[in-house]
Design a protein around this motif. Sequence first.
Motif: not given
Length: 251
Positions: A174-176, A179-200
């Motif tokens: 959850r935010a904030p 939002r910090w994790v979203h800009h970090n690469t932990w794995d080259a094949g990772q997939e991010d999806r916002w369940i609640v935009e900018g919040e979850l």
Amino acid sequence: PEDLSAVMFAEALLAPFADEEITSRLRRLAEQMDAEIRDRGRVPGQARPGSLVATLTTGSRTNPEVLAVLLRAIGKQVVQIRYASPWSPDGGARIHDVEPWQLRLHDGNMYLRAWSRTHAEPRSFRVAQIEGAATIAGLEPRESMPEVERIWGDHDPAFGIDEDRPDTAILRIRAPMARWVHHNTWDAGQEDRWIVEGELLERRMAYRSCRELARRLLSIGDALVHVEPVALRDAVLGHAQRLAETLRVDA
């Protein structure tokens, strides 16, 4: 000027974990290149050495003499190393005879991948824990080096050196912090999806080591609200519970 920028970048990159002797050599090279550029009357106002610096909180120091031995030996020589593992019962150093294959930087630490003659299998060693290294005269490597993409095994080591119950994680943050994790690469094949935009945020990613990822997830704290699979969740909870018990006793 482009070559000078590359050397300055290399100096800044190495500074947090390399020995001062290594970075000072790069610094001298940058100064010599800068002087040469100016002697040729090129690019007034070119960036000067020292313009770029880097910090890394998880870095470790590397003995330049050990590093030099390992680099010279890759694919050509057998090396005896004195390795101090923090996980050994007495914390003492052990002797290993190895055939070096490759060196890799990962999260501010340098690792050696080599064929271990001592254990008759490929092994990974943290270079900062190699207290001494020397080539063994008269011996040549017996084991063929793997293809470059297979040196570290079947997994991409760029985001993990350790191996422990590999799987695919489903994480919700959850935010904030999300939002910090979203800009970090932990794995080259990772997939991010916002369940609640900018919040979850939900992140799916493959991992090589359950215990390594569990330690990483602890840094997120109470922003971490969901973890799969069960083995990874239990590893995170186990770390957190032991930490809480230790701190309660200490208090």
